[in-house]
Design an enzyme around this catalytic site. Structure first.
Site, PDB file in Angstrom:
ATOM      1  N   PHE B  75       0.517  -1.012  -0.231  1.00  0.00           N
ATOM      2  CA  PHE B  75      -0.177  -0.077  -0.115  1.00  0.00           C
ATOM      3  C   PHE B  75       0.956   1.155   0.215  1.00  0.00           C
ATOM      4  CE2 PHE B  75      -2.496   3.381   2.440  1.00  0.00           C
ATOM      5  CZ  PHE B  75      -3.164   3.413   1.450  1.00  0.00           C
ATOM      6  N   VAL B 117       0.900  -1.824   5.566  1.00  0.00           N
ATOM      7  CA  VAL B 117       1.343  -1.484   4.471  1.00  0.00           C
ATOM      8  C   VAL B 117       1.757  -2.260   3.268  1.00  0.00           C
ATOM      9  CG1 VAL B 117       3.360  -0.703   6.273  1.00  0.00           C
ATOM     10  CG2 VAL B 117       3.666  -3.238   5.402  1.00  0.00           C
ATOM     11  N   GLU B 118       0.405  -3.366   3.179  1.00  0.00           N
ATOM     12  CA  GLU B 118       0.367  -4.044   2.777  1.00  0.00           C
ATOM     13  C   GLU B 118      -1.201  -4.013   1.620  1.00  0.00           C
ATOM     14  OE1 GLU B 118       1.439  -8.087   3.279  1.00  0.00           O
ATOM     15  OE2 GLU B 118       2.494  -7.900   5.102  1.00  0.00           O
ATOM     16  N   HIS B 119      -1.825  -4.780   2.074  1.00  0.00           N
ATOM     17  CA  HIS B 119      -3.506  -4.724   1.182  1.00  0.00           C
ATOM     18  C   HIS B 119      -4.174  -2.947   1.901  1.00  0.00           C
ATOM     19  CE1 HIS B 119      -4.006  -7.851  -1.294  1.00  0.00           C
ATOM     20  NE2 HIS B 119      -2.580  -8.071  -0.232  1.00  0.00           N
TER      21      HIS B 119
END
Lengths: 695, 308
Positions: B75, B117-119
């Site tokens: 993200f 920090v991902e989806h």
């Protein structure tokens, strides 16, 4: 009402217990299922742990080893424990203790799984180092030439590491140094020693930890804890099972109870039904059959008559059966009736178109059809003969019977036969009579009905009247008394004499009324003739009728002192059983001044014994003697004797039926006190004004 | 014939039993419709907050199922804190994530979705987005019987796709099944693999992925960064630098290596491992042979990837 309440009670008990059983079934099923699931789960947990222990041991043995199964087993161990913790049965508060124990177990398990993780890591490290050392020494064969000591030492150390791992005993590691001395100048040897010592050092550092953790993994309380939890669970659940047991027993009892009531009711119902059926059968039987003789009864005969085209009946009546009952008792009487019935039905059995019946107490009937008259009559005579010849043996008695039999085939069959039987009964000598229209029996029935109608009318219209017949003092030739005689005045003004209606009235309730009317009217008339005495007639049977006696006494009392001039003429009758009642009556009426006369003395049932028992004032000598004294010496003698007997007893005499002057004069000469008869005066509607009579 | 087949099975099974490594089963039961739906979701950036990131962003299923970057980018181009492991054969791992914090793929899938920090998503947003897509609504209706899409169903579909991501029929598997022979060098590499103790940790169906181990047991491994290791889960200081032993399947395709992606090549990785965990130096020859062996672990590309 009671049954209805019982039924609804049973219904409620039944429904309630059924519902409870269904409820119990679900409760019990759920509980058993949960209970089973929990035990299954705890067993699985135990097995998984055993498996885990086994795999761990296996992994420690092999140099290398597929760890997938250990990983899977650890995962399923965790899953199984979660499953156990979420068991349905633990939702129940009574298992709180289990929940607590499982919570403790959870902590132990977390630590245990951590230990296994650590063990596996250490196990891998140590194995790898030992494998390295083994290979390292194997590959260092060059040492055998120059540094043989090092080679030997390395092998010894290696052996000790292997032993230590196998024995899990730290003592093996504490004894000596596991490092090789750096004594060689050979570079290759130096490198060997360096690498060897690196791993040896590493192993001696890691061994204590490895031994500790191995022991921790292999010796833990988890097994015991699971075992304990299972025991606790069983202990708690046994109470639940007990409760279920009790509940089931209660339910079962209630159910059995309801069932018993139903069965009882059912049995009762069957029994009552049986009784009803029996009653019905016996009722139906008694409707058609006579219970005593098992012959058909009058009803059956009447039914049968309706369907027959050409009936011919014989009615058989036992003569004087009443006496047999009186003398020997009803038991013997009934046996006799049965014997006779047997005789009759045995005889009838051989005759076609004939059937025997019992019509009433001592009356039997045989109904023929399509049978010629001659055959019926000969059967009747043969029956009469047979019965008269027969010795009836009842117990130890030998009895003989005579029967009267009538035959009839004229409609109405039974009624005509009954009439004929009545007629036959009047003639004791005759045994058999055939009904014929010419007997005129039906007329007398009609006459009776007419007479009753006349009596009814007369009472309603005040046409029951007394007539007065003078009684003359034969010495003074003056009327001193009158006998009151009842007359029924018809609508046309003529009068009926007593013999035309009085006998008939005795079989009706009108008789008492007639008596009452007579007493009232005679007393009323008597009041107007203070110098006369009247007498009224009463039979001894009348005196047994309390109602009549009470009525008379009341009238006498109400009409005192007139009633002191009313005399009672008693008519003797057959079978006067209760002489004391008559004595009482005489005493009662004498208190009012009434005198007692014996009527018709010298005829019928005249009995001298009365005079000893009864306080009689006068005797009326029967007309059958009086009216022949002038022509018949014997009668004259009888009259003389009777007069003398009366005189001796202190009684006066009245001669009845004085119809001629001669008779009157003879009586006067003989000294008889009073005379009565047509010569002295006919019965009159009212007593005469004068008491003089010219003879 | 039948008997011969049974004997063959018997020999095959007993022969695996002696080897610490077992082949990937040829038969893999997956619901193909769900898996295909999961595949679509796996590739769809709709599942990230800014529509930038899909699962496939960090798990490149067209190469080794992992990320070629040292750490993945999610993200708003934010960087992750660990090297993305391969999704291939992930179903055979005993735990998921490097530090094993997830017990299974379903738990695992939830992680990156919510990771900022991902989806950087949450269940409600995903459901809201999914339920505005007529395309997905129809697909879910066809497969699950209800057009209302829930977060657990989304995860389930993705997991079913991941379950289909197995790479059977590696040369080594065929060797284990006695179907082919390894070359002399490959076989020598395998013997070294066993003799030197690599197999102590890298064993089982996934040749790893069935235990935890410390990186640097023998010689301490110094990480450049603070990585989320096992001690974060167990709170045990002894578990510093402990990670799930990674699978060696398709290892030739999943560079860079280790949790920190510090080894760019297999050679580097072997050198590092032998020093830190085995306490030895591999010779050039040994390294070469080992690499030849490791190459035989590359399996067939999952069939689901060719499905439309």
């Amino acid at each position: 009402m009671k049954l209805g309440r019982l039924l609804s009670f049973v219904l409620i008990v039944g429904i309630t217990s059924s519902v409870a059983i269904v409820y119990f079934y679900f409760i019990q099923r759920e509980f058993s299922q949960n209970h089973r699931e929990f035990l299954l789960s705890i067993n699985k947990l135990e097995n998984t742990q055993n498996r885990l222990t086994y795999l761990i041991l296996q992994s420690s043995v092999y140099a290398y080893h597929n760890q997938d199964e250990i990983a899977d087993t650890i995962n399923s161990f965790t899953l199984e424990f979660n499953h156990l913790q979420n068991s349905n049965i633990l939702k129940d508060d009574s298992y709180a203790q289990i929940k607590n124990e499982l919570m403790q177990l959870e902590q132990m398990l977390t630590a245990y799984l951590q230990d296994i993780e650590n063990y596996l890591m250490l196990n891998a490290e140590i194995k790898n180092s030992i494998v390295f050392l083994t290979r390292h020494v194997d590959n260092a064969s060059f040492l055998q030439k120059e540094d043989k000591d090092i080679y030997i030492k390395a092998n010894q150390i290696l052996k000790q590491f292997h032993d230590a791992k196998r024995m899990q005993d730290l003592d093996y590691l504490q004894k000596s140094s596991f490092l090789l001395d750096l004594t060689s100048n050979n570079n290759e040897t130096k490198k060997f020693i360096h690498n060897f010592n690196n791993h040896s050092d590493y192993l001696t550092q890691k061994y204590p930890l490895f031994v500790t953790i191995t022991k921790k993994v292999l010796n833990n309380d988890i097994r015991m804890t699971i075992h304990h939890t299972r025991k606790t669970f069983s202990y708690i659940s046994i109470n639940d099972f007990k409760a279920l047991d009790i509940f089931a027993s209660i339910l079962f009892s209630v159910f059995i109870f309801a069932l018993l009531i139903i069965v009882t009711l059912f049995l009762k119902y069957i029994k009552e039904n049986k009784n009803l059926l029996k009653t019905k059968e016996s009722l139906e039987y008694s409707l058609k059959y006579d219970i005593l003789t098992n012959l058909g009864n009058r009803n059956a005969l009447e039914t049968e008559l309706k369907s027959l085209g050409d009936p011919y009946i014989l009615v058989i009546n036992i003569d004087g059966f009443k006496h047999i009952n009186d003398i020997y008792g009803n038991g013997i009487g009934n046996r006799l009736l049965q014997e006779l019935a047997n005789l009759i039905s045995a005889k009838v059995m051989h005759v076609r178109h004939a059937k025997a019946y019992r019509l009433g107490g001592d009356e039997f009937g045989i109904l023929f059809h399509d049978t010629p008259r001659q055959k019926v009559l000969s059967f009747a005579h043969s029956l009469i003969e047979e019965i008269s010849q027969k010795d009836f043996m009842i117990q130890t008695l030998e009895l003989h019977l005579l029967v009267s039999v009538v035959s009839n085939n004229t409609f109405p069959i039974l009624e005509n036969a009954d009439l004929a039987l009545k007629l036959l009964k009047k003639d004791h000598a005759k045994r058999f009579l055939e009904y014929k229209e010419s007997l005129n029996l039906k007329k007398s029935v009609q006459e009776n009905l007419d007479t009753v109608e006349k009596i009814k009318n007369a009472i309603a219209n005040d046409r029951i009247v007394p007539f007065y017949q003078p009684i003359i003092n034969l010495q003074t030739l003056k009327i001193e008394k009158y006998e009151a005689l009842v007359r029924l005045k018809l609508q046309d003004g003529t009068f009926l004499a007593p013999y035309k209606f009085l006998e008939t009235s005795k079989k009706t309730p009108y008789y008492r009324e007639i008596t009452t009317i007579m007493v009232e009217k005679v007393l009323k008339e008597l009041k107007e003739h203070p110098s006369l005495r009247f007498s009224i007639n009463m039979s001894m049977i009348d005196i047994l009728d309390e109602e009549i006696v009470n009525m008379l006494l009341k009238k006498l009392k109400d009409n005192a002192p007139t009633s002191s001039r009313l005399d009672i003429e008693l008519l003797e009758s057959e079978n006067l059983q209760n002489i004391s009642k008559v004595q009482n009556f005489i005493e009662e009426v004498k208190k009012f001044g009434c005198k007692i006369l014996i009527d018709d003395f010298g005829s019928g049932y005249s009995n001298f014994s009365y005079f000893s028992d009864l306080n009689v004032d006068m005797v009326k000598i029967d007309g059958s003697i009086v009216n022949e004294i002038t022509t018949n010496e014997r009668k004259l003698h009888m009259l003389t004797s009777m007069y003398q007997f009366s005189q001796g007893m202190g009684m006066q005499s009245i001669a009845e039926f004085v119809e001629t002057k001669e008779t009157a004069l003879l009586l006067r000469e003989l000294g008889v006190e009073y005379g009565q008869g047509y010569y002295c005066g006919k019965p009159l509607e009212k007593p005469l004004e004068s008491d003089e009579i010219i003879i | 014939m039948h008997k011969a087949f049974l004997i063959f099975i018997f020999i095959a099974v007993t022969s695996f039993a002696n080897e610490p490594i077992s082949p990937i089963p040829l038969k893999n039961d997956v619901n193909i419709d769900k898996a295909k739906l999961g595949k679509e979701l796996f590739f769809d950036t709709i599942l990230s907050k800014d529509n930038s990131t899909a699962c496939v962003s960090c798990h490149d299923v067209f190469s080794g199922g992992a990320d070629k970057k040292i750490v993945s980018t999610g993200f708003a181009n934010k960087k992750g804190n660990i090297q993305s492991p391969t999704v291939f054969n992930a179903k055979y791992n005993f735990k998921q994530f490097w530090n094993g914090r997830a017990d299974n793929l379903l738990e695992q899938a939830d992680g990156p979705m919510k990771n900022p920090v991902e989806h950087n998503m949450d269940a409600a947003t995903i459901e809201k987005r999914m339920n505005t897509s007529l395309h997905y609504m129809k697909k879910f209706k066809d497969i699950y019987g209800s057009s209302h899409i829930t977060y657990p169903l989304v995860l389930e579909a993705i997991v079913e796709f991941e379950n289909a991501l197995t790479t059977p029929n590696a040369k080594f598997d065929k060797f284990l099944r006695n179907e082919i022979q390894l070359s002399k060098e490959e076989l020598e590499g395998y013997v070294i693999f066993k003799q030197y103790g690599c197999v102590t940790c890298h064993n089982g169906i996934n040749i790893g992925g069935n235990s935890f181990q410390k990186i640097g047991t023998f010689l301490e491994y110094k990480s450049t960064n603070n990585y989320p290791d096992r001690s974060e889960i167990t709170k045990n200081p002894m578990h510093k630098n402990v990670f799930k032993v990674p699978t060696l399947r398709n290892i030739a395709l999943t560079a860079p290596y280790f949790h920190d992606g510090s080894a760019k090549t297999l050679k580097q990785a072997l050198k590092s491992m032998s020093q830190h965990n085995l306490g030895m130096e591999l010779t050039e020859k040994e390294t070469e042979l080992l690499i030849l062996f490791l190459d035989t672990l590359t399996g067939e590309k999952p069939k689901i990837l060719d499905e439309k």
